[in-house]
Design a protein around this motif. Sequence first.
Motif, PDB file in Angstrom:
ATOM      1  N   HIS A   1       0.833  -1.190   0.000  1.00 28.25           N
ATOM      2  CA  HIS A   1       0.000   0.000   0.000  1.00 28.25           C
ATOM      3  C   HIS A   1       0.875   1.250   0.000  1.00 28.25           C
ATOM      4  O   HIS A   1       2.026   1.215   0.439  1.00 28.25           O
ATOM      5  N   PRO A   2       0.353   2.384  -0.482  1.00 31.93           N
ATOM      6  CA  PRO A   2       1.141   3.618  -0.503  1.00 31.93           C
ATOM      7  C   PRO A   2       1.556   4.032   0.910  1.00 31.93           C
ATOM      8  O   PRO A   2       0.805   3.825   1.876  1.00 31.93           O
TER       9      PRO A   2
ATOM     10  N   GLY B   1      -8.577  22.567  -0.480  1.00 37.21           N
ATOM     11  CA  GLY B   1      -7.845  21.322  -0.671  1.00 37.21           C
ATOM     12  C   GLY B   1      -7.949  20.475   0.588  1.00 37.21           C
ATOM     13  O   GLY B   1      -8.235  20.979   1.683  1.00 37.21           O
ATOM     14  N   PHE B   2      -7.700  19.182   0.458  1.00 38.22           N
ATOM     15  CA  PHE B   2      -7.920  18.259   1.559  1.00 38.22           C
ATOM     16  C   PHE B   2      -6.945  18.472   2.724  1.00 38.22           C
ATOM     17  O   PHE B   2      -7.326  18.399   3.886  1.00 38.22           O
ATOM     18  N   ARG B   3      -5.663  18.730   2.433  1.00 41.98           N
ATOM     19  CA  ARG B   3      -4.667  18.823   3.520  1.00 41.98           C
ATOM     20  C   ARG B   3      -4.965  20.000   4.450  1.00 41.98           C
ATOM     21  O   ARG B   3      -4.978  19.846   5.671  1.00 41.98           O
ATOM     22  N   LYS B   4      -5.186  21.180   3.888  1.00 42.13           N
ATOM     23  CA  LYS B   4      -5.460  22.358   4.709  1.00 42.13           C
ATOM     24  C   LYS B   4      -6.767  22.199   5.485  1.00 42.13           C
ATOM     25  O   LYS B   4      -6.888  22.644   6.638  1.00 42.13           O
TER      26      LYS B   4
ATOM     27  N   ARG C   1      -7.594   9.007  -2.914  1.00 42.80           N
ATOM     28  CA  ARG C   1      -6.689   9.619  -3.877  1.00 42.80           C
ATOM     29  C   ARG C   1      -5.325   8.908  -3.956  1.00 42.80           C
ATOM     30  O   ARG C   1      -4.584   9.091  -4.909  1.00 42.80           O
ATOM     31  N   LEU C   2      -4.993   8.125  -2.949  1.00 46.72           N
ATOM     32  CA  LEU C   2      -3.704   7.418  -2.951  1.00 46.72           C
ATOM     33  C   LEU C   2      -3.681   6.260  -3.948  1.00 46.72           C
ATOM     34  O   LEU C   2      -2.606   5.738  -4.265  1.00 46.72           O
ATOM     35  N   TYR C   3      -4.852   5.856  -4.441  1.00 42.18           N
ATOM     36  CA  TYR C   3      -4.953   4.701  -5.333  1.00 42.18           C
ATOM     37  C   TYR C   3      -5.464   5.140  -6.703  1.00 42.18           C
ATOM     38  O   TYR C   3      -6.319   6.017  -6.812  1.00 42.18           O
TER      39      TYR C   3
ATOM     40  N   LEU D   1       1.994  12.164   1.318  1.00 42.91           N
ATOM     41  CA  LEU D   1       0.723  12.242   0.591  1.00 42.91           C
ATOM     42  C   LEU D   1       0.942  12.529  -0.889  1.00 42.91           C
ATOM     43  O   LEU D   1      -0.005  12.555  -1.669  1.00 42.91           O
ATOM     44  N   GLU D   2       2.186  12.770  -1.276  1.00 46.74           N
ATOM     45  CA  GLU D   2       2.601  12.899  -2.682  1.00 46.74           C
ATOM     46  C   GLU D   2       1.856  14.012  -3.419  1.00 46.74           C
ATOM     47  O   GLU D   2       1.583  13.908  -4.617  1.00 46.74           O
ATOM     48  N   GLY D   3       1.514  15.073  -2.697  1.00 45.56           N
ATOM     49  CA  GLY D   3       0.869  16.216  -3.335  1.00 45.56           C
ATOM     50  C   GLY D   3      -0.567  15.972  -3.768  1.00 45.56           C
ATOM     51  O   GLY D   3      -1.146  16.803  -4.483  1.00 45.56           O
TER      52      GLY D   3
END
Length: 492
Positions: free
Chosen positions: A8-9, A79-82, A130-132, A195-197
């Motif tokens: 997994h990522p 955006g998701f992170r913020k 989003r990681l997949y 999270l690779e952006g």
Amino acid sequence: MTEVKQSHPPGLAVLFMAEMWERFSYYGMRALLTLYCAATLFAQDPDPEASAYAIYGSYTALVYLTPLFGGMLADRVLGFRKAVMLGGILMAVGHFVMAFEHEQIFYLALAFIIVGNGFFKPNISSIVGRLYDEGDKRRDAGYTIFYMGINLGAFLSPIACGYLGENVGWHWGFGLAGVGMLAGLAQFYYGKKHLEGKAEPPDPEALAKATPLGVSREWAVYIGAFASVFVFWWLVQQHKLVSVVLIVLAVGSIAFIAGYAITKCEKVQAQRLVVAAILIAFSVVFWAFFEQAGSSLNIFARDYVDLSLAPISTWEMPVSWTQSFNSMFILLFGIPFSVMWITLARKDLEPSIPMKFGLGIFQVGIGFICLWYGAHIMPEDSKVGLIWLVLGYMFHTTGELCVSPVGLSMVTKLAPQQITGFVMGMWFLFTAFANNLAAIIAGFTTGDDVGAAAGVMAYGNVFWVIAMLAFGFGVFVSLISPLLKRWMHGVT
């Protein structure tokens, strides 16, 4: 056939730990909430439990309502992170404010948690998807692993926060929940590189543009979030109004999805979106029954269940520890379920997503049959055996593993990418509706002080009705699952 990758990522581990600590804070507080309200805030009311259920229902409903807005703002602005960082900060403030003993401050603390959860919960779940890549068979397994992080925190928190709350002081337990939230924030902040952006703002330049308020769009969201806390401070005390708001928003969100499917989607995409909406609607049935855990089942355990480990020991566990049973079974069954789905997928035998929903609803019915039976056979002048509560939670858990992680994954698979955050928010909106309905259902177990035998049968009768409804809905969803599967057009 798409190749099934094994690893997994690395970002999944970051999200696992952040969500684990956030859920530690949430479930630690939730385990104490109805017990605290009934014992202190509403102790002088004619029916303290009914008053506690009303606040619990409003709070849990609003906790799942705000993700609708938090998901939209993340999609379009932050955006998701913020969004996750903002939500975590608000929730940490709320948990620490709860450590102060005052009724209105208590409601203010709930409001901070409600608003913070709206930014945190849908968006960290969306990042997992989003990681997949599209069609990656690991996605369901990834969500199940992520779900285990939720339940590791949920298992530990009632034990730690519950012990402090019941044996040292209520607000010591609430304060420990705040420490857990800070740990989750730190984990997410320092692990963001993994999270690779994939969780950044959709348009960074637009985010920095000035608004009529004289601040950037980003800061306008932050200021608005803190200002909205006072709206929810008032709203959490208005149970009937919350019910009306939820109905209006549920109808509005369905209308939006219908309009989007008609005007913005081609046929395949539209039918997939319709399936997502139908399954989200049926999730209300599951959650309305499942979420008796923090309300009626908590008080049922307090008043009518033998919490000793007899015949091994006469020691009685704190009531709040029963809130760990569900999470304990998630930890025991989570990996086996994840392996089972992958193994069945390789053999083309995996049940469709709609069929999993039907199975999940049916299993929550089995859990309530166990609870009904335990109440039904309770000896006079005695208490319900702990085994029946444990079995009830066990079947609720196996049902949950067929609905919740699968449902989160389903949203990211079937919803158009442009409105993934909104549809994820809609998932939580309908969960909010279910939590509000759960409080209404729990209210049928309260009433006059009629003695142990009559009291436990009042619970037993409600459990029987819930079980029959769950069986009926479970069978119905299973019967229509072939049609829904066709409309998914190959999504599994």
